[in-house]
Design a protein around this motif. Structure first.
Motif, PDB file in Angstrom:
ATOM      1  N   SER A 158       5.995  -5.635  -0.059  1.00 52.97           N
ATOM      2  CA  SER A 158       6.404  -4.260  -0.323  1.00 52.97           C
ATOM      3  C   SER A 158       7.396  -3.777   0.729  1.00 52.97           C
ATOM      4  CB  SER A 158       5.175  -3.344  -0.350  1.00 52.97           C
ATOM      5  OG  SER A 158       5.564  -2.003  -0.546  1.00 52.97           O
ATOM      6  N   SER A 208      11.487  -2.185   0.463  1.00 56.38           N
ATOM      7  CA  SER A 208      11.262  -0.733   0.451  1.00 56.38           C
ATOM      8  C   SER A 208      12.272   0.066   1.264  1.00 56.38           C
ATOM      9  CB  SER A 208       9.856  -0.418   0.985  1.00 56.38           C
ATOM     10  OG  SER A 208       9.770  -0.727   2.372  1.00 56.38           O
ATOM     11  N   SER A 244      14.634   2.507  -0.673  1.00 56.49           N
ATOM     12  CA  SER A 244      13.882   3.659  -1.183  1.00 56.49           C
ATOM     13  C   SER A 244      13.593   4.658  -0.074  1.00 56.49           C
ATOM     14  CB  SER A 244      12.560   3.193  -1.807  1.00 56.49           C
ATOM     15  OG  SER A 244      12.792   2.338  -2.900  1.00 56.49           O
ATOM     16  N   ALA A 291       8.798   4.500   3.742  1.00 58.55           N
ATOM     17  CA  ALA A 291       8.089   3.961   2.580  1.00 58.55           C
ATOM     18  C   ALA A 291       6.938   3.094   3.049  1.00 58.55           C
ATOM     19  CB  ALA A 291       9.051   3.144   1.727  1.00 58.55           C
ATOM     20  N   GLY A 321       4.679   0.343  -0.938  1.00 57.05           N
ATOM     21  CA  GLY A 321       5.168   0.460  -2.304  1.00 57.05           C
ATOM     22  C   GLY A 321       5.012   1.824  -2.934  1.00 57.05           C
ATOM     23  N   ASN A 328       8.293   3.636  -4.201  1.00 57.74           N
ATOM     24  CA  ASN A 328       9.480   2.805  -4.033  1.00 57.74           C
ATOM     25  C   ASN A 328      10.262   2.696  -5.328  1.00 57.74           C
ATOM     26  OD1 ASN A 328       8.795   2.325  -1.410  1.00 57.74           O
ATOM     27  ND2 ASN A 328       8.152   0.213  -1.724  1.00 57.74           N
ATOM     28  N   ARG A 358      10.083  -2.444  -6.529  1.00 52.98           N
ATOM     29  CA  ARG A 358       8.728  -2.906  -6.212  1.00 52.98           C
ATOM     30  C   ARG A 358       8.615  -4.405  -6.434  1.00 52.98           C
ATOM     31  NH1 ARG A 358       4.537   1.401  -9.045  1.00 52.98           N
ATOM     32  NH2 ARG A 358       5.171   3.269  -7.874  1.00 52.98           N
TER      33      ARG A 358
END
Length: 333
Positions: free
Chosen positions: A118, A122, A125, A133, A136, A139, A142
């Motif tokens: 994750s 990430s 994101s 982040a 996950g 996000n 993923r």
């Protein structure tokens, strides 16, 4: 996974201030509006299509000829095109590299834990949402559920080696960007906030190195190492030809002297130093995994160096030098 080169911005076009980075995130958020986060390959491909630039201007040579030739050879081997354009291209390329990694994880297994997978995808994101982040949650990209079959043939190993390195390069750019934003911030709180992003990208870059090498060593010996020797590339092919690392080292030179004293004395800066150490330790891990504890590197072999130093030991020496470039001005203990 697409075979088109990943267009990474040249260092001169990367965002250097919080204002430039926020403008880039606004542009990218508009591009992905309405696309939901999902581990499915179909949704990942749709997201990638929305982010990949339709066109971009190729960046011309910017370094001395000997450096430029080495950088260009390294870029070409790993499937990178150097682009000139707006700052949002940095973030789009980062997200595309994360999506390609998620698609790779959908094909073959990984030894990384679910939390590590994750974190690996990430970072983009986190920048889009202006937050750290975690595992996950929220996000845009993923990782899929666990797969049982690791890369077991030369083709899948080559894909992982090259796509993992492209993600690593994008993470190096993100470290450069967030450090630059920290330096140009006016308050200790803003500087520390950007360094928190830097810690995230140091961590994900270290994971990208581990991911890139996440296949059987015999596949490296049989399939990958030979492609990094003549006539495929010039003699002495090396990670020292990594353009993004070259610019990162320059941006980190004396970083601690360019931040406010309260930041350098604080816990976030210590986490950053520790994360940088883990990043370089991941490179040593890759060297050791593929025989570096007993063998010389390709560069050392090409120079016919006979110092008794192994590739992994030389990587450790370089790591120490680069971490020391951070500098600092902490009070004496």
């Amino acid at each position: 996974m697409t075979t088109n080169p990943l267009p990474l911005l040249h260092a001169r076009d990367l965002p250097t201030t919080g204002e430039e980075l926020r403008s880039a995130t606004s542009t990218v958020n508009a591009l992905v509006a309405g696309l939901r986060a999902s581990p499915s390959a179909t949704d990942s491909v749709r997201l990638r299509q929305a982010l990949a630039p339709d066109h971009y201007e190729t960046a011309g040579p910017q370094e001395a000829p000997s450096l430029e030739d080495a950088f260009s050879e390294h870029d070409a081997f790993f499937g990178v095109a150097r682009a000139h354009g707006p700052a949002d291209l940095f973030l789009r390329a980062l997200l595309v590299a994360e999506i390609d990694t998620a698609l790779d994880l959908a094909r073959t297994a990984s030894s990384l834990s679910p939390a590590e997978r994750s974190t690996l995808v990430s970072g983009g994101s986190a920048l889009l949402c202006h937050r750290r982040a975690r595992h996950g949650s929220g996000n845009l990209v993923r990782p899929p559920e666990d797969r049982t079959a690791p890369p077991a043939d030369e083709h899948t190993a080559q894909l992982r080696w090259k796509s993992g390195h492209r993600l690593f390069f994008a993470h190096l750019q993100a470290i450069t960007v967030t450090c630059g934003c920290a330096v140009h911030s006016r308050t200790a709180a803003e500087q520390a906030a950007y360094l928190e992003y830097t810690v995230l990208f140091c961590t994900s870059a270290a994971l990208a190195m581990r991911h890139a090498a996440d296949f059987a060593p015999e596949l490296y010996v049989r399939s990958i190492r030979p492609t990094m020797t003549p006539p495929h590339v010039g003699s002495g092919f090396s990670g020292l030809q990594t353009r993004d690392h070259y610019h990162l080292v320059q941006s980190l030179d004396g970083l601690g002297t360019r931040l406010l004293p309260d930041v350098v004395e604080g816990t976030t800066y210590r986490k950053f130093e520790e994360a940088m150490e883990r990043l370089y330790a991941a490179h040593v891990h890759v060297c050791r995994r593929f025989g570096g504890d007993t063998n010389a590197s390709l560069r050392m072999e090409a120079s016919k160096e006979d110092s008794g130093t192994t590739g992994a030991e030389r990587a450790r020496q370089y790591a120490g030098l680069r971490v020391r470039k951070l500098g600092g001005r902490r009070s004496a203990a």
